[in-house]
Design a protein around this motif. Structure first.
Motif, PDB file in Angstrom:
ATOM      1  N   TRP A  69       0.853  -1.194   0.000  1.00 29.69           N
ATOM      2  CA  TRP A  69       0.000   0.000   0.000  1.00 29.69           C
ATOM      3  C   TRP A  69       0.890   1.246   0.000  1.00 29.69           C
ATOM      4  O   TRP A  69       0.608   2.211  -0.683  1.00 29.69           O
ATOM      5  CB  TRP A  69      -0.897   0.024   1.250  1.00 29.69           C
ATOM      6  CG  TRP A  69      -2.051  -0.929   1.186  1.00 29.69           C
ATOM      7  CD1 TRP A  69      -2.185  -2.088   1.883  1.00 29.69           C
ATOM      8  CD2 TRP A  69      -3.232  -0.797   0.391  1.00 29.69           C
ATOM      9  NE1 TRP A  69      -3.371  -2.701   1.578  1.00 29.69           N
ATOM     10  CE2 TRP A  69      -4.051  -1.918   0.660  1.00 29.69           C
ATOM     11  CE3 TRP A  69      -3.692   0.143  -0.533  1.00 29.69           C
ATOM     12  CZ2 TRP A  69      -5.282  -2.115   0.057  1.00 29.69           C
ATOM     13  CZ3 TRP A  69      -4.927  -0.051  -1.136  1.00 29.69           C
ATOM     14  CH2 TRP A  69      -5.701  -1.160  -0.842  1.00 29.69           C
ATOM     15  N   PRO A 113      -3.924 -13.480  11.135  1.00 27.00           N
ATOM     16  CA  PRO A 113      -4.312 -12.439  12.095  1.00 27.00           C
ATOM     17  C   PRO A 113      -4.714 -11.133  11.427  1.00 27.00           C
ATOM     18  O   PRO A 113      -4.403 -10.919  10.244  1.00 27.00           O
ATOM     19  CB  PRO A 113      -3.059 -12.255  12.954  1.00 27.00           C
ATOM     20  CG  PRO A 113      -1.973 -12.994  12.289  1.00 27.00           C
ATOM     21  CD  PRO A 113      -2.548 -13.910  11.272  1.00 27.00           C
ATOM     22  N   SER A 114      -5.379 -10.288  12.185  1.00 24.63           N
ATOM     23  CA  SER A 114      -5.778  -8.973  11.699  1.00 24.63           C
ATOM     24  C   SER A 114      -4.543  -8.213  11.210  1.00 24.63           C
ATOM     25  O   SER A 114      -3.517  -8.196  11.887  1.00 24.63           O
ATOM     26  CB  SER A 114      -6.446  -8.228  12.865  1.00 24.63           C
ATOM     27  OG  SER A 114      -6.883  -6.994  12.425  1.00 24.63           O
ATOM     28  N   GLY A 115      -4.641  -7.659  10.013  1.00 24.97           N
ATOM     29  CA  GLY A 115      -3.527  -6.878   9.468  1.00 24.97           C
ATOM     30  C   GLY A 115      -2.552  -7.705   8.652  1.00 24.97           C
ATOM     31  O   GLY A 115      -1.568  -7.175   8.115  1.00 24.97           O
ATOM     32  N   SER A 116      -2.795  -9.030   8.518  1.00 19.90           N
ATOM     33  CA  SER A 116      -1.831  -9.864   7.797  1.00 19.90           C
ATOM     34  C   SER A 116      -2.006  -9.781   6.276  1.00 19.90           C
ATOM     35  O   SER A 116      -1.213 -10.352   5.535  1.00 19.90           O
ATOM     36  CB  SER A 116      -1.911 -11.323   8.268  1.00 19.90           C
ATOM     37  OG  SER A 116      -3.214 -11.835   8.083  1.00 19.90           O
ATOM     38  N   GLY A 117      -3.046  -9.082   5.807  1.00 23.56           N
ATOM     39  CA  GLY A 117      -3.167  -8.854   4.366  1.00 23.56           C
ATOM     40  C   GLY A 117      -4.253  -9.670   3.683  1.00 23.56           C
ATOM     41  O   GLY A 117      -4.292  -9.748   2.450  1.00 23.56           O
ATOM     42  N   LYS A 118      -5.178 -10.244   4.452  1.00 21.55           N
ATOM     43  CA  LYS A 118      -6.204 -11.108   3.854  1.00 21.55           C
ATOM     44  C   LYS A 118      -7.096 -10.311   2.890  1.00 21.55           C
ATOM     45  O   LYS A 118      -7.310 -10.736   1.755  1.00 21.55           O
ATOM     46  CB  LYS A 118      -7.063 -11.772   4.956  1.00 21.55           C
ATOM     47  CG  LYS A 118      -6.244 -12.604   5.939  1.00 21.55           C
ATOM     48  CD  LYS A 118      -7.102 -13.267   7.003  1.00 21.55           C
ATOM     49  CE  LYS A 118      -7.879 -12.311   7.891  1.00 21.55           C
ATOM     50  NZ  LYS A 118      -7.039 -11.381   8.692  1.00 21.55           N
ATOM     51  N   SER A 119      -7.612  -9.176   3.366  1.00 25.70           N
ATOM     52  CA  SER A 119      -8.491  -8.376   2.483  1.00 25.70           C
ATOM     53  C   SER A 119      -7.712  -7.867   1.281  1.00 25.70           C
ATOM     54  O   SER A 119      -8.247  -7.814   0.159  1.00 25.70           O
ATOM     55  CB  SER A 119      -9.070  -7.171   3.234  1.00 25.70           C
ATOM     56  OG  SER A 119      -9.845  -7.604   4.302  1.00 25.70           O
ATOM     57  N   THR A 120      -6.455  -7.489   1.514  1.00 23.03           N
ATOM     58  CA  THR A 120      -5.619  -7.008   0.400  1.00 23.03           C
ATOM     59  C   THR A 120      -5.497  -8.111  -0.654  1.00 23.03           C
ATOM     60  O   THR A 120      -5.661  -7.851  -1.856  1.00 23.03           O
ATOM     61  CB  THR A 120      -4.233  -6.590   0.940  1.00 23.03           C
ATOM     62  OG1 THR A 120      -4.413  -5.628   1.967  1.00 23.03           O
ATOM     63  CG2 THR A 120      -3.360  -6.025  -0.166  1.00 23.03           C
ATOM     64  N   GLN A 159     -16.084  -6.811   3.130  1.00 21.05           N
ATOM     65  CA  GLN A 159     -16.141  -6.663   4.593  1.00 21.05           C
ATOM     66  C   GLN A 159     -17.104  -5.535   4.988  1.00 21.05           C
ATOM     67  O   GLN A 159     -17.833  -5.642   5.953  1.00 21.05           O
ATOM     68  CB  GLN A 159     -14.733  -6.350   5.093  1.00 21.05           C
ATOM     69  CG  GLN A 159     -14.448  -6.874   6.454  1.00 21.05           C
ATOM     70  CD  GLN A 159     -12.969  -6.779   6.795  1.00 21.05           C
ATOM     71  OE1 GLN A 159     -12.186  -6.070   6.163  1.00 21.05           O
ATOM     72  NE2 GLN A 159     -12.576  -7.487   7.835  1.00 21.05           N
ATOM     73  N   HIS A 177     -12.329 -14.826  10.640  1.00 21.97           N
ATOM     74  CA  HIS A 177     -11.659 -15.040  11.925  1.00 21.97           C
ATOM     75  C   HIS A 177     -12.307 -16.183  12.675  1.00 21.97           C
ATOM     76  O   HIS A 177     -11.778 -16.635  13.683  1.00 21.97           O
ATOM     77  CB  HIS A 177     -11.796 -13.782  12.803  1.00 21.97           C
ATOM     78  CG  HIS A 177     -10.893 -12.687  12.390  1.00 21.97           C
ATOM     79  ND1 HIS A 177     -11.347 -11.491  11.910  1.00 21.97           N
ATOM     80  CD2 HIS A 177      -9.548 -12.611  12.351  1.00 21.97           C
ATOM     81  CE1 HIS A 177     -10.326 -10.725  11.612  1.00 21.97           C
ATOM     82  NE2 HIS A 177      -9.223 -11.377  11.864  1.00 21.97           N
TER      83      HIS A 177
HETATM   84  N1  LIG Z   1      -6.595   1.249   1.635  1.00 23.79           N
HETATM   85  C1  LIG Z   1      -5.472   1.087   2.356  1.00 23.79           C
HETATM   86  N2  LIG Z   1      -4.510   2.053   2.366  1.00 23.79           N
HETATM   87  C2  LIG Z   1      -3.373   1.910   3.084  1.00 23.79           C
HETATM   88  N3  LIG Z   1      -3.084   0.816   3.822  1.00 23.79           N
HETATM   89  C3  LIG Z   1      -3.990  -0.174   3.856  1.00 23.79           C
HETATM   90  C4  LIG Z   1      -5.227  -0.086   3.124  1.00 23.79           C
HETATM   91  N4  LIG Z   1      -5.930  -1.222   3.353  1.00 23.79           N
HETATM   92  C5  LIG Z   1      -5.183  -1.973   4.185  1.00 23.79           C
HETATM   93  N5  LIG Z   1      -4.016  -1.348   4.477  1.00 23.79           N
HETATM   94  C6  LIG Z   1      -2.947  -1.893   5.349  1.00 23.79           C
HETATM   95  O1  LIG Z   1      -2.529  -3.141   4.818  1.00 23.79           O
HETATM   96  C7  LIG Z   1      -2.301  -4.077   5.888  1.00 23.79           C
HETATM   97  C8  LIG Z   1      -3.140  -5.322   5.638  1.00 23.79           C
HETATM   98  O2  LIG Z   1      -4.525  -4.952   5.769  1.00 23.79           O
HETATM   99  P1  LIG Z   1      -5.703  -5.963   5.395  1.00 23.79           P
HETATM  100  O3  LIG Z   1      -6.970  -5.218   5.560  1.00 23.79           O
HETATM  101  O4  LIG Z   1      -5.400  -6.581   4.080  1.00 23.79           O
HETATM  102  O5  LIG Z   1      -5.499  -7.045   6.553  1.00 23.79           O
HETATM  103  P2  LIG Z   1      -6.511  -8.191   7.042  1.00 23.79           P
HETATM  104  O6  LIG Z   1      -5.673  -9.405   7.288  1.00 23.79           O
HETATM  105  O7  LIG Z   1      -7.640  -8.329   6.084  1.00 23.79           O
HETATM  106  O8  LIG Z   1      -7.025  -7.580   8.415  1.00 23.79           O
HETATM  107  P3  LIG Z   1      -8.447  -7.804   9.191  1.00 23.79           P
HETATM  108  O9  LIG Z   1      -8.457  -9.255   9.598  1.00 23.79           O
HETATM  109  O10 LIG Z   1      -8.323  -6.883  10.365  1.00 23.79           O
HETATM  110  O11 LIG Z   1      -9.546  -7.428   8.248  1.00 23.79           O
HETATM  111  C9  LIG Z   1      -2.611  -3.343   7.182  1.00 23.79           C
HETATM  112  O12 LIG Z   1      -1.387  -2.895   7.749  1.00 23.79           O
HETATM  113  C10 LIG Z   1      -3.460  -2.172   6.750  1.00 23.79           C
HETATM  114  O13 LIG Z   1      -3.252  -1.049   7.567  1.00 23.79           O
END
Ligand SMILES: Nc1ncnc2c1ncn2[C@@H]1O[C@H](COP(=O)(O)OP(=O)(O)OP(=O)(O)O)[C@@H](O)[C@H]1O
Length: 231
Positions: A11, A35-42, A86, A205
């Motif tokens: 990002w 875990p939260s923040g590990s990049g799943k949604s990305t 989400q 989760h």
């Molecule tokens: N639109 C964005 N702009 C900048 N950084 C982002 C953006 N979306 C996510 N991030 C960052 O990318 C990293 C991964 O986020 P992501 O949402 O993919 O994690 P996740 O595993 O899906 O988390 P969760 O389980 O909390 O939904 C995090 O550090 C987050 O802050």
């Protein structure tokens, strides 16, 4: 069939996704944890072509997302992918029915499939909502803003399933549902996926849902980035 090849995404400066190779077979049911923040949604957004990698590629149904213009990606997504985001991403000024049948505005394939299933788009929307535990047929004319969060999540789920896309990508799709509605959701989701050989990619989760899936990955193990210390 989905193939990930040398996929890299950040990002900002810090890499979030770095996956050398991974494949998902058509019809596979894949549970992704981490875990939260590990990049799943990305990762889900990269698979759906919602965001573009800095390098590498995602190939879906024999087509490379990199080779598509942004209009082509929109149309490819409408035809082939049902996304449960989400944050639901419902359109606030449209009714429940208009939100659920939105994919049919952009995809004649999905419209035909929905029509051949129930005879009309409205009947198919009602069938899906009813299977998800919403039996109030008046509700489909209401604005999505008037619904509870759990009802909105089920509207988003019905929209993703309508017209049997080839792939359903679901990001925490049961987060707002109580146990009864969560079970109903899993039942209809798996019925639809099995009936139409839909590939299901599901992030949650809730590890009690994991046993429903034939394949599991932990993103911390697949992803070659050093974000473990940052979590
Ligand atoms: N639109 C964005 N702009 C900048 N950084 C982002 C953006 N979306 C996510 N991030 C960052 O990318 C990293 C991964 O986020 P992501 O949402 O993919 O994690 P996740 O595993 O899906 O988390 P969760 O389980 O909390 O939904 C995090 O550090 C987050 O802050």
């Amino acid at each position: 069939m989905i193939n990930i090849n040398n996929l890299r995404f950040a990002w900002q400066k810090e890499p979030i996704i770095n996956i050398n190779a991974f494949s998902i077979e058509q019809g596979q049911h894949l549970f992704i944890e981490g875990p939260s923040g590990s990049g799943k949604s990305t990762l889900l957004n990269l698979l759906g072509g919602v965001i573009t990698p800095q390098s590498g590629d995602v190939e879906i149904l024999g087509q490379s997302l990199n080779q598509m213009s942004s209009n082509q990606k929109d149309s490819f997504r409408a035809n082939h992918i049902g996304f449960i985001f989400q944050q639901f991403n419902l359109i606030p000024y449209l009714s429940v029915l208009e939100n659920i049948t939105l994919p049919c505005t952009f995809s004649s394939d999905r419209k035909q499939k929905a029509l051949s299933r129930s005879g009309s788009l409205q009947k198919e929307a009602i069938r899906l909502l009813s299977a998800l535990g919403i039996d109030d047929t008046q509700l489909i004319q209401r604005s999505v803003n008037e619904l509870s969060v759990g009802q909105q999540q089920r509207v988003a789920a019905a929209r993703a399933m309508l017209g049997s896309p080839d792939i359903i990508i679901a990001d925490e799709p049961t987060s707002a549902l109580d146990n009864g509605h969560r079970q109903a959701f899993i039942k209809i989701l798996f019925e639809e996926c099995e009936k139409e050989n839909i590939t299901l990619i599901f992030v949650s989760h809730d590890s009690t849902l994991k046993h429903h899936f034939s394949h599991h990955i932990n993103l911390l193990e697949l992803n070659q980035v050093n974000i473990k210390e940052a979590l």
